[in-house]
Design a protein around this motif. Structure first.
Motif, PDB file in Angstrom:
ATOM      1  N   LEU A 176      -1.445   9.500 -16.166  1.00  0.00           N
ATOM      2  CA  LEU A 176      -0.225   8.776 -15.807  1.00  0.00           C
ATOM      3  C   LEU A 176      -0.290   8.311 -14.356  1.00  0.00           C
ATOM      4  N   GLY A 177      -0.768   9.184 -13.468  1.00  0.00           N
ATOM      5  CA  GLY A 177      -0.857   8.812 -12.060  1.00  0.00           C
ATOM      6  C   GLY A 177      -1.734   7.596 -11.842  1.00  0.00           C
ATOM      7  N   THR A 178      -2.872   7.539 -12.516  1.00  0.00           N
ATOM      8  CA  THR A 178      -3.781   6.401 -12.372  1.00  0.00           C
ATOM      9  C   THR A 178      -3.146   5.112 -12.888  1.00  0.00           C
ATOM     10  N   ILE A 179      -2.484   5.207 -14.035  1.00  0.00           N
ATOM     11  CA  ILE A 179      -1.819   4.024 -14.590  1.00  0.00           C
ATOM     12  C   ILE A 179      -0.763   3.504 -13.622  1.00  0.00           C
ATOM     13  N   LEU A 180       0.040   4.403 -13.060  1.00  0.00           N
ATOM     14  CA  LEU A 180       1.094   3.985 -12.134  1.00  0.00           C
ATOM     15  C   LEU A 180       0.505   3.377 -10.863  1.00  0.00           C
ATOM     16  N   VAL A 181      -0.580   3.964 -10.348  1.00  0.00           N
ATOM     17  CA  VAL A 181      -1.212   3.412  -9.149  1.00  0.00           C
ATOM     18  C   VAL A 181      -1.665   1.982  -9.391  1.00  0.00           C
ATOM     19  N   ILE A 182      -2.378   1.745 -10.488  1.00  0.00           N
ATOM     20  CA  ILE A 182      -2.923   0.415 -10.770  1.00  0.00           C
ATOM     21  C   ILE A 182      -1.810  -0.590 -11.073  1.00  0.00           C
ATOM     22  N   VAL A 183      -0.877  -0.206 -11.949  1.00  0.00           N
ATOM     23  CA  VAL A 183       0.178  -1.136 -12.368  1.00  0.00           C
ATOM     24  C   VAL A 183       1.106  -1.454 -11.215  1.00  0.00           C
ATOM     25  N   PHE A 184       1.598  -0.447 -10.503  1.00  0.00           N
ATOM     26  CA  PHE A 184       2.546  -0.699  -9.414  1.00  0.00           C
ATOM     27  C   PHE A 184       1.903  -1.492  -8.286  1.00  0.00           C
ATOM     28  N   PHE A 185       0.635  -1.177  -7.964  1.00  0.00           N
ATOM     29  CA  PHE A 185      -0.042  -1.900  -6.877  1.00  0.00           C
ATOM     30  C   PHE A 185      -0.171  -3.381  -7.210  1.00  0.00           C
ATOM     31  N   HIS A 186      -0.696  -3.677  -8.401  1.00  0.00           N
ATOM     32  CA  HIS A 186      -0.890  -5.086  -8.756  1.00  0.00           C
ATOM     33  C   HIS A 186       0.437  -5.789  -9.050  1.00  0.00           C
ATOM     34  N   MET A 187       1.471  -5.019  -9.410  1.00  0.00           N
ATOM     35  CA  MET A 187       2.794  -5.611  -9.663  1.00  0.00           C
ATOM     36  C   MET A 187       3.380  -6.221  -8.387  1.00  0.00           C
ATOM     37  N   VAL A 188       3.111  -5.584  -7.243  1.00  0.00           N
ATOM     38  CA  VAL A 188       3.726  -6.058  -5.996  1.00  0.00           C
ATOM     39  C   VAL A 188       2.730  -6.748  -5.068  1.00  0.00           C
ATOM     40  N   LYS A 189       1.451  -6.656  -5.352  1.00  0.00           N
ATOM     41  CA  LYS A 189       0.461  -7.265  -4.467  1.00  0.00           C
ATOM     42  C   LYS A 189       0.684  -8.775  -4.359  1.00  0.00           C
TER      43      LYS A 189
ATOM     44  N   ALA B  44      -2.570  -8.193   8.193  1.00  0.00           N
ATOM     45  CA  ALA B  44      -2.999  -6.821   7.929  1.00  0.00           C
ATOM     46  C   ALA B  44      -1.827  -5.910   7.647  1.00  0.00           C
ATOM     47  N   SER B  45      -0.676  -6.203   8.250  1.00  0.00           N
ATOM     48  CA  SER B  45       0.487  -5.340   8.037  1.00  0.00           C
ATOM     49  C   SER B  45       1.351  -5.824   6.891  1.00  0.00           C
ATOM     50  N   GLY B  46       0.982  -6.938   6.295  1.00  0.00           N
ATOM     51  CA  GLY B  46       1.695  -7.419   5.114  1.00  0.00           C
ATOM     52  C   GLY B  46       2.937  -8.218   5.437  1.00  0.00           C
ATOM     53  N   GLY B  47       3.068  -8.721   6.649  1.00  0.00           N
ATOM     54  CA  GLY B  47       4.244  -9.532   6.964  1.00  0.00           C
ATOM     55  C   GLY B  47       4.338  -9.775   8.438  1.00  0.00           C
ATOM     56  N   THR B  48       5.538  -9.881   8.995  1.00  0.00           N
ATOM     57  CA  THR B  48       5.682 -10.142  10.422  1.00  0.00           C
ATOM     58  C   THR B  48       5.535  -8.866  11.209  1.00  0.00           C
ATOM     59  N   HIS B  49       4.889  -8.983  12.310  1.00  0.00           N
ATOM     60  CA  HIS B  49       4.564  -7.793  13.081  1.00  0.00           C
ATOM     61  C   HIS B  49       4.309  -8.222  14.522  1.00  0.00           C
ATOM     62  N   LYS B  50       5.138  -7.763  15.413  1.00  0.00           N
ATOM     63  CA  LYS B  50       5.001  -8.162  16.809  1.00  0.00           C
ATOM     64  C   LYS B  50       4.725  -6.932  17.665  1.00  0.00           C
ATOM     65  N   ARG B  51       3.699  -7.024  18.497  1.00  0.00           N
ATOM     66  CA  ARG B  51       3.356  -5.916  19.369  1.00  0.00           C
ATOM     67  C   ARG B  51       3.638  -6.288  20.824  1.00  0.00           C
TER      68      ARG B  51
ATOM     69  N   ASN C 188       0.812  -1.210   0.000  1.00  0.00           N
ATOM     70  CA  ASN C 188       0.000   0.000   0.000  1.00  0.00           C
ATOM     71  C   ASN C 188       0.849   1.264   0.000  1.00  0.00           C
ATOM     72  N   MET C 189       1.870   1.291   0.836  1.00  0.00           N
ATOM     73  CA  MET C 189       2.685   2.492   0.962  1.00  0.00           C
ATOM     74  C   MET C 189       3.474   2.782  -0.310  1.00  0.00           C
ATOM     75  N   VAL C 190       4.231   1.810  -0.779  1.00  0.00           N
ATOM     76  CA  VAL C 190       5.110   2.019  -1.941  1.00  0.00           C
ATOM     77  C   VAL C 190       4.351   1.847  -3.247  1.00  0.00           C
ATOM     78  N   GLY C 191       3.409   0.905  -3.256  1.00  0.00           N
ATOM     79  CA  GLY C 191       2.682   0.632  -4.493  1.00  0.00           C
ATOM     80  C   GLY C 191       1.838   1.796  -4.972  1.00  0.00           C
ATOM     81  N   LEU C 192       1.390   2.654  -4.046  1.00  0.00           N
ATOM     82  CA  LEU C 192       0.526   3.782  -4.414  1.00  0.00           C
ATOM     83  C   LEU C 192       1.274   5.104  -4.503  1.00  0.00           C
TER      84      LEU C 192
END
Length: 474
Positions: A427-440, A467-474, A397-401
């Motif tokens: 261009l912004g919309t194309i980058l949002v969609i492509v980058f998000f699905h590229m790394v999802k 939810a955080s996309g990986g390991t996450h310890k609280r 979410n952070m980098v993909g968008l």
């Protein structure tokens, strides 16, 4: 049951009236008029800021509402007012060069409407889940956000400088009206702000005299009255919308087509898909009826309506949240009331004098209204993120968008040869969609530590947290 045979009911206050029911005609007409007032402000403000004719937009809003109701078989009560989703795209088209006049604007919007209609057909046969797979909330929120915030230069460069003090006071009144006024009055804050700014401008002319500023479309400052009703006095009371727009194109005109202009409006289609989906879900929740089978019909109907309107020089359409507010307040969901509202709007559109009054709205008033409206459009994107609990500790979410949002709002461009340029919202919309699905779905448990630590300072490895996309310890 016939599509035009409503069950007549007269329930006690607070009891719901369903889409295929109606109150006695006297009350239904009153509710229809209330729906007109609710949609009115935004429906004619957005054509003005797009450089199109407000009177034609009002008339087609009525025509398109009837078309929409017919396609959804009266099951999804909605009013189709002017959409804000293409405002930023229109501003970008008009900034391209002098050759991209209003006919290219409406031509691009027509194609956008046809694309939206095709999406509706696809959703009708494939199911509503298709939307959520291609356009998840993270992506939709980003696109809506860049559409709204991309409009900031339009306010700052065109409307606000025409009369900064009127703009400031109008904006202040609109904020107050939308938040503080009770019930229905807060839902028509745009209309109230427009009336307030209009009267304030008229009083300023009487007390302070003319103002010297650069009018929209001009390059040099001139002395002028804030409110000029010369066109109002010359307009007829009854007749079809006519005359010419600010760029010399006839109010009623056929479309012209440019690939660059078409690409600029396509992001607006994504916003319209999200708007219509949300509208159907909201109505379903309010009425308690299952409207998923009508989701594709609703999206496709809005696309056909947008294409029809723009084919004659009108504005794009969308289902209106303002009218959902009226339904929520009254608990009357009758589609019959929307037919009444549509007929009233058509009659207003056939009054050129009324249109001339609308088109005489002072630039400072538009500056005050749009500085709030455009910001609200952008923040709707953030609202989508919040409501869907988008986690920006997740690098997807952070980098993909990130890149797409900055490219869209900042006006980043890609040039292809000498004649074609892709930039801004497109261009912004194309980058949002492509980058998000590229790394999802491709991040590992150890990836994205930097972004997780930015949003979750207590991050540590070892405990899986989807939810955080990986390991996450609280």
């Amino acid at each position: 049951m016939s599509m035009f045979k409503w069950e007549v009911v007269d329930p006690a206050p607070g009891q719901a009236v369903l889409p295929m029911q109606r109150l006695p005609w006297g009350k239904t007409i009153g509710l229809g008029a209330q729906h007109v007032v609710a949609m009115f402000g935004a429906t004619f403000v957005f054509p003005l800021v797009m450089g199109l004719d407000a009177n034609l937009a009002i008339m087609f809003s009525g025509i398109c509402t009837i078309l929409f109701l017919l396609i959804v078989q009266n099951r999804v009560p909605s009013y189709l007012g002017t959409s804000a989703s293409f405002v930023a795209s229109v501003a970008a088209i008009r900034a391209l060069d002098e050759g991209n006049d209003s006919s290219y604007v409406t031509g691009a919007i027509l194609v956008g409407g046809l694309v939206l209609a095709a999406v509706g057909v696809l959703v009708h046969f494939a199911g509503a889940q298709l939307i959520h797979r291609i356009l998840p909330p993270a992506v939709t929120g980003a696109v809506v956000m860049l559409i709204g915030f991309n409009l900031a230069p339009v306010v700052a460069g065109i409307y606000w400088p025409q009369d900064q003090w009127i703009a400031l006071l109008t904006a202040a009144f609109m904020v107050f009206a939308a938040v503080v006024l009770p019930g229905f009055w807060s839902r028509i804050a745009v209309l109230l702000a427009l009336i307030f700014g209009y009267l304030l401008s008229w009083l300023a002319d009487l007390v302070l005299g003319p103002i010297t500023s650069v009018l929209g479309g001009a390059t040099e400052a001139t002395e002028h009255d804030r409110v000029s009703w010369a066109a109002v006095e010359a307009a007829n009371w009854i007749g079809l919308p006519s005359g010419t727009l600010a760029d010399g194109v006839s109010v009623v005109h056929g479309p012209s087509f440019s690939l660059t202009a078409i690409l600029l409006v396509l992001p607006g289609v994504i916003a319209l898909v999200a708007e219509n989906t949300g509208h159907v879900k909201a109505v379903a929740e309010m009425t308690g009826e299952d409207l998923d089978p009508y989701m594709g019909r609703a999206i496709g109907a809005d696309g056909i309506a947008t294409a029809l309107s723009s084919a004659f020089g009108g504005s794009p359409t969308t289902t209106y949240a303002e009218n959902i507010g009226v339904m929520g307040a009254t608990r009357v969901y009758s589609s019959a009331a929307y037919y009444v509202a549509a007929l009233v709007a058509i009659l207003l559109g056939l009054c050129p004098k009324f249109g001339a009054v609308v088109n005489a709205t002072p630039g400072g008033v538009l500056g005050g209204i749009t500085v709030v409206l455009y910001g609200m459009i952008g923040l709707v994107g953030a609202k989508i993120w919040v409501e869907n609990r988008i986690d920006f500790g997740n690098p997807v979410n952070m980098v993909g968008l990130a890149a797409g949002i900055i490219a869209g709002i900042g006006g980043v461009t890609l040039t292809f040869g000498d004649d074609f340029e892709l930039g801004g919202i497109a261009l912004g919309t194309i980058l949002v969609i492509v980058f998000f699905h590229m790394v999802k779905g491709r991040g590992s448990d150890s990836s994205g530590a930097v972004t997780r630590n930015l949003s979750h300072p207590d991050y540590d490895e070892g405990v899986d947290d989807a939810a955080s996309g990986g390991t996450h310890k609280r």
